[in-house]
Design a protein around this motif. Structure first.
Motif, PDB file in Angstrom:
ATOM      1  N   LYS A  71       0.827  -1.211   0.000  1.00 18.71           N
ATOM      2  CA  LYS A  71       0.000   0.000   0.000  1.00 18.71           C
ATOM      3  C   LYS A  71       0.861   1.260   0.000  1.00 18.71           C
ATOM      4  N   LEU A  72       1.902   1.293   0.810  1.00 21.60           N
ATOM      5  CA  LEU A  72       2.690   2.510   0.966  1.00 21.60           C
ATOM      6  C   LEU A  72       3.766   2.691  -0.100  1.00 21.60           C
ATOM      7  N   THR A  73       4.168   1.633  -0.741  1.00 18.77           N
ATOM      8  CA  THR A  73       5.324   1.765  -1.620  1.00 18.77           C
ATOM      9  C   THR A  73       5.005   1.683  -3.099  1.00 18.77           C
ATOM     10  N   THR A  74       3.815   1.318  -3.488  1.00 15.32           N
ATOM     11  CA  THR A  74       3.474   1.340  -4.923  1.00 15.32           C
ATOM     12  C   THR A  74       2.223   2.162  -5.081  1.00 15.32           C
ATOM     13  N   GLU A  75       2.384   3.454  -5.050  1.00 13.24           N
ATOM     14  CA  GLU A  75       1.249   4.376  -5.117  1.00 13.24           C
ATOM     15  C   GLU A  75       0.666   4.392  -6.524  1.00 13.24           C
ATOM     16  N   PRO A  76      -0.594   3.969  -6.681  1.00 17.91           N
ATOM     17  CA  PRO A  76      -1.202   3.990  -8.002  1.00 17.91           C
ATOM     18  C   PRO A  76      -1.829   5.343  -8.293  1.00 17.91           C
ATOM     19  N   GLY A  77      -1.157   6.174  -8.978  1.00 15.88           N
ATOM     20  CA  GLY A  77      -1.688   7.506  -9.230  1.00 15.88           C
ATOM     21  C   GLY A  77      -1.214   7.989 -10.570  1.00 15.88           C
ATOM     22  N   PRO A  78      -1.251   9.204 -10.847  1.00 15.49           N
ATOM     23  CA  PRO A  78      -1.885  10.284 -10.080  1.00 15.49           C
ATOM     24  C   PRO A  78      -3.304  10.523 -10.578  1.00 15.49           C
TER      25      PRO A  78
ATOM     26  N   THR B 171      10.438   3.888   1.151  1.00 20.91           N
ATOM     27  CA  THR B 171       9.996   3.807   2.541  1.00 20.91           C
ATOM     28  C   THR B 171       8.901   4.851   2.761  1.00 20.91           C
ATOM     29  N   PRO B 172       8.165   4.761   3.860  1.00 22.59           N
ATOM     30  CA  PRO B 172       7.172   5.811   4.133  1.00 22.59           C
ATOM     31  C   PRO B 172       7.789   7.217   4.124  1.00 22.59           C
ATOM     32  N   GLY B 173       8.988   7.357   4.660  1.00 21.07           N
ATOM     33  CA  GLY B 173       9.650   8.664   4.647  1.00 21.07           C
ATOM     34  C   GLY B 173       9.961   9.151   3.246  1.00 21.07           C
TER      35      GLY B 173
ATOM     36  N   ILE C  44       8.328   8.245   0.523  1.00 17.92           N
ATOM     37  CA  ILE C  44       7.039   8.578  -0.095  1.00 17.92           C
ATOM     38  C   ILE C  44       6.607   9.971   0.362  1.00 17.92           C
ATOM     39  N   ALA C  45       6.761  10.240   1.658  1.00 17.88           N
ATOM     40  CA  ALA C  45       6.370  11.545   2.211  1.00 17.88           C
ATOM     41  C   ALA C  45       7.160  12.682   1.573  1.00 17.88           C
ATOM     42  N   ASP C  46       8.407  12.435   1.226  1.00 20.69           N
ATOM     43  CA  ASP C  46       9.258  13.479   0.646  1.00 20.69           C
ATOM     44  C   ASP C  46       9.113  13.626  -0.869  1.00 20.69           C
ATOM     45  N   HIS C  47       8.405  12.699  -1.503  1.00 23.39           N
ATOM     46  CA  HIS C  47       8.287  12.727  -2.967  1.00 23.39           C
ATOM     47  C   HIS C  47       7.317  13.834  -3.382  1.00 23.39           C
ATOM     48  N   PRO C  48       7.752  14.781  -4.218  1.00 29.53           N
ATOM     49  CA  PRO C  48       6.911  15.930  -4.565  1.00 29.53           C
ATOM     50  C   PRO C  48       5.657  15.585  -5.384  1.00 29.53           C
ATOM     51  N   ASP C  49       5.677  14.472  -6.112  1.00 29.87           N
ATOM     52  CA  ASP C  49       4.531  14.107  -6.947  1.00 29.87           C
ATOM     53  C   ASP C  49       3.569  13.144  -6.262  1.00 29.87           C
ATOM     54  N   SER C  50       3.861  12.768  -5.028  1.00 23.61           N
ATOM     55  CA  SER C  50       3.060  11.759  -4.344  1.00 23.61           C
ATOM     56  C   SER C  50       1.882  12.373  -3.593  1.00 23.61           C
ATOM     57  N   VAL C  51       0.675  12.016  -4.026  1.00 21.18           N
ATOM     58  CA  VAL C  51      -0.518  12.459  -3.306  1.00 21.18           C
ATOM     59  C   VAL C  51      -0.558  11.759  -1.952  1.00 21.18           C
TER      60      VAL C  51
ATOM     61  N   GLY D 162       1.913  10.828  -0.285  1.00 20.07           N
ATOM     62  CA  GLY D 162       2.970  11.411   0.538  1.00 20.07           C
ATOM     63  C   GLY D 162       2.479  12.533   1.425  1.00 20.07           C
ATOM     64  N   ARG D 163       1.515  13.315   0.940  1.00 20.89           N
ATOM     65  CA  ARG D 163       0.963  14.404   1.765  1.00 20.89           C
ATOM     66  C   ARG D 163       0.361  13.863   3.055  1.00 20.89           C
ATOM     67  N   TYR D 164      -0.343  12.745   2.928  1.00 27.30           N
ATOM     68  CA  TYR D 164      -0.994  12.152   4.095  1.00 27.30           C
ATOM     69  C   TYR D 164       0.013  11.433   4.990  1.00 27.30           C
ATOM     70  N   VAL D 165       0.999  10.800   4.368  1.00 25.68           N
ATOM     71  CA  VAL D 165       2.038  10.130   5.142  1.00 25.68           C
ATOM     72  C   VAL D 165       2.847  11.161   5.935  1.00 25.68           C
ATOM     73  N   ARG D 166       3.099  12.334   5.331  1.00 27.54           N
ATOM     74  CA  ARG D 166       3.814  13.407   6.040  1.00 27.54           C
ATOM     75  C   ARG D 166       3.097  13.789   7.327  1.00 27.54           C
ATOM     76  N   GLU D 167       1.758  13.860   7.267  1.00 32.14           N
ATOM     77  CA  GLU D 167       0.983  14.230   8.462  1.00 32.14           C
ATOM     78  C   GLU D 167       1.159  13.185   9.553  1.00 32.14           C
TER      79      GLU D 167
END
Length: 111
Positions: free
Chosen positions: A67-74, A88-90, A92-99, A101-106
């Motif tokens: 779920k966390l490492t293969t983001e099906p988007g955008p 890693t979750p970190g 993903i959180a730092d990836h600028p194109d990851s939707v 990632g915004r939630y993981v950052r929180e």
């Protein structure tokens, strides 16, 4: 993994789901998209999973890594289903194109 009729043939398509991700990647040849997606699973340490295994049969940790490492988007439509971020979750959180990632950052943000 069961093989085709000739020993030099790889497995037939109906036999692939009985094999592991690692076994299947050996037979993807020049199918770049398939090989790339299988390689992502291997990179996540999930190469031992059987391709035909139902998702509910996965352990909680395996499901979380998927779920966390293969983001099906955008988003949906023709742009949907493309992997935009892995790691890693970190990461993903730092990836600028990851939707996601915004939630993981929180979740990862210090309280």
């Amino acid at each position: 993994m069961p093989r085709g009729g000739d020993e030099d043939d790889g497995p037939t398509l109906p036999h692939l789901p009985a094999g592991t991700v690692t076994q299947a990647i050996e037979h993807t040849g020049d199918l770049d998209k398939v090989r790339s997606r299988l390689q992502t699973l291997v990179d996540l340490g999930l190469g031992y999973l059987t391709l035909g295994e139902a998702t509910p049969a996965l352990s909680g940790g395996e499901a979380q890594r998927l779920k966390l490492t293969t983001e099906p988007g955008p988003g949906g439509g023709v742009r949907g289903g493309r992997i935009t971020a892995t790691g890693t979750p970190g990461e993903i959180a730092d990836h600028p194109d990851s939707v996601t990632g915004r939630y993981v950052r929180e979740v990862l943000a210090p309280s």
